[in-house]
Design a protein around this motif. Structure first.
Motif, short mmCIF file in Angstrom:
data_model
loop_
_atom_site.label_atom_id
_atom_site.label_comp_id
_atom_site.label_asym_id
_atom_site.label_seq_id
_atom_site.Cartn_x
_atom_site.Cartn_y
_atom_site.Cartn_z
N VAL A 1 -27.04 -55.29 5.66
CA VAL A 1 -25.73 -55.60 5.08
C VAL A 1 -24.71 -55.80 6.20
CG1 VAL A 1 -23.86 -54.77 3.58
CG2 VAL A 1 -26.23 -54.19 3.03
N PRO A 2 -24.17 -57.01 6.35
CA PRO A 2 -23.12 -57.22 7.35
C PRO A 2 -21.80 -56.61 6.88
CG PRO A 2 -24.17 -59.31 6.68
CD PRO A 2 -24.56 -58.27 5.68
N VAL A 3 -21.13 -55.89 7.77
CA VAL A 3 -19.80 -55.33 7.46
C VAL A 3 -18.87 -55.64 8.64
CG1 VAL A 3 -20.72 -53.46 6.03
CG2 VAL A 3 -20.30 -53.05 8.46
N ILE B 1 -25.69 -53.05 15.69
CA ILE B 1 -26.60 -52.61 14.63
C ILE B 1 -26.36 -51.12 14.35
CG2 ILE B 1 -29.01 -52.54 13.85
CD1 ILE B 1 -28.31 -55.32 14.84
N ASP B 2 -26.32 -50.79 13.08
CA ASP B 2 -26.10 -49.41 12.68
C ASP B 2 -27.24 -49.02 11.73
OD1 ASP B 2 -25.09 -46.98 12.04
OD2 ASP B 2 -23.20 -47.71 11.21
N LEU C 1 -24.12 -54.84 11.60
CA LEU C 1 -25.21 -55.01 10.65
C LEU C 1 -25.73 -53.63 10.28
CD1 LEU C 1 -27.06 -58.04 12.28
CD2 LEU C 1 -25.50 -58.05 10.32
N LEU C 2 -25.49 -53.24 9.03
CA LEU C 2 -26.04 -51.97 8.57
C LEU C 2 -27.50 -52.24 8.25
CD1 LEU C 2 -23.22 -50.74 6.14
CD2 LEU C 2 -23.42 -50.48 8.63
N PHE C 3 -28.38 -51.55 8.96
CA PHE C 3 -29.80 -51.74 8.78
C PHE C 3 -30.37 -50.54 8.03
CE2 PHE C 3 -34.14 -51.07 10.73
CZ PHE C 3 -34.78 -51.95 9.88
N PHE C 4 -30.79 -50.78 6.80
CA PHE C 4 -31.34 -49.71 5.97
C PHE C 4 -32.85 -49.67 6.16
CE2 PHE C 4 -27.31 -50.92 4.20
CZ PHE C 4 -26.73 -49.71 3.87
N THR C 5 -33.33 -48.50 6.53
CA THR C 5 -34.74 -48.40 6.88
C THR C 5 -35.32 -47.09 6.32
OG1 THR C 5 -36.29 -48.50 8.74
CG2 THR C 5 -34.28 -47.24 9.10
N GLN C 6 -36.63 -46.95 6.40
CA GLN C 6 -37.26 -45.67 6.10
C GLN C 6 -38.48 -45.54 6.98
OE1 GLN C 6 -37.66 -46.53 1.86
NE2 GLN C 6 -39.88 -46.43 2.05
N THR C 7 -38.88 -44.29 7.21
CA THR C 7 -39.93 -44.03 8.19
C THR C 7 -41.32 -44.27 7.60
OG1 THR C 7 -38.46 -42.28 8.94
CG2 THR C 7 -40.63 -42.37 9.95
#
Lengths: 65, 147
Positions: B80-82, B56-57, B25-31
């Motif tokens: 985004v699942p990859v 988790i990435d 699971l690509l985890f897109f985040t921001q601080t």
């Protein structure tokens, strides 16, 4: 659907977190689906049985006029 | 202290045991300026505890904007699942979750993970035939709320 066809990308959008998207796509109720190809879009309001959903989502983009 | 009840954990463990393929699971985040990024991360962190098929990435959309852009992600949180094919190349599911996957979205995320993890599609033969006719880029956005 996205997983079944490489031309399709699917977004599940949490409406309360992204008011800008809600405004842009005029989301007044959920679930609401916006299917877009280029500048053309079709909207599906509410939940539908699977085959009816697929039909409504894709008919405008796969039938020659 | 987990977010899932022991009963839910058990159900998920059983479901995930049917996965035949590892999913990342690509985890897109921001601080900064992301009210739900921490919640999203906490929810996702529950999953690798239940199966060795899920990892988790984390990707920062500000620092790693190019990578985010490749997946069409311009906001956080997003998931985004990859998976990796036999050659080891990363394959995009083209399924994106925007916003914290809580409530009903969590159920959808689990379904997506199972699908990417090898579960057969729930689409009927008629639906799959209809889908096969799609030959140009289609974007589908499903707006939902957690409850």
């Amino acid at each position: 659907m996205a997983f079944a066809n490489p031309h399709i990308t699917a977004y599940a959008v949490e409406a309360t977190e992204f008011p800008d998207l809600v405004r842009r796509y005029q989301v007044t109720g959920v679930p609401k689906t916006v299917v877009a190809v280029g500048n053309e879009a079709v909207e599906i309001l509410g939940a539908l049985p699977q085959e009816a959903f697929v039909e409504q989502a894709l008919t405008p983009f796969t039938t020659d006029s | 202290m987990g977010l899932l009840s022991p009963a839910d954990q058990e159900k998920l463990r059983e479901a995930f045991s049917e996965m035949t393929r590892a999913v990342r699971l690509l985890f897109f985040t921001q601080t900064l300026d992301c009210e739900t990024c921490l919640t999203a991360r906490q929810i996702l962190d529950e999953l690798p505890l239940l199966t060795d098929k899920i990892a988790i990435d984390e990707i920062n959309v500000v620092i790693d904007a190019d990578r985010a852009k490749r997946f069409g992600i311009d906001r956080a949180p997003a998931v985004v699942p990859v998976w990796r094919d036999e050659q080891g190349a990363e394959q995009d599911s083209r399924i994106r979750f925007l916003g914290a996957p809580s409530g009903y979205e969590f159920v959808s995320l689990v379904q997506a993970v199972m699908l990417v993890g090898g579960r057969p599609s729930i689409l009927s033969a008629a639906s799959l035939a209809r889908l096969a006719a799609v030959d140009k880029p289609v974007t589908m956005q499903v707006f939902a709320t957690p409850t």
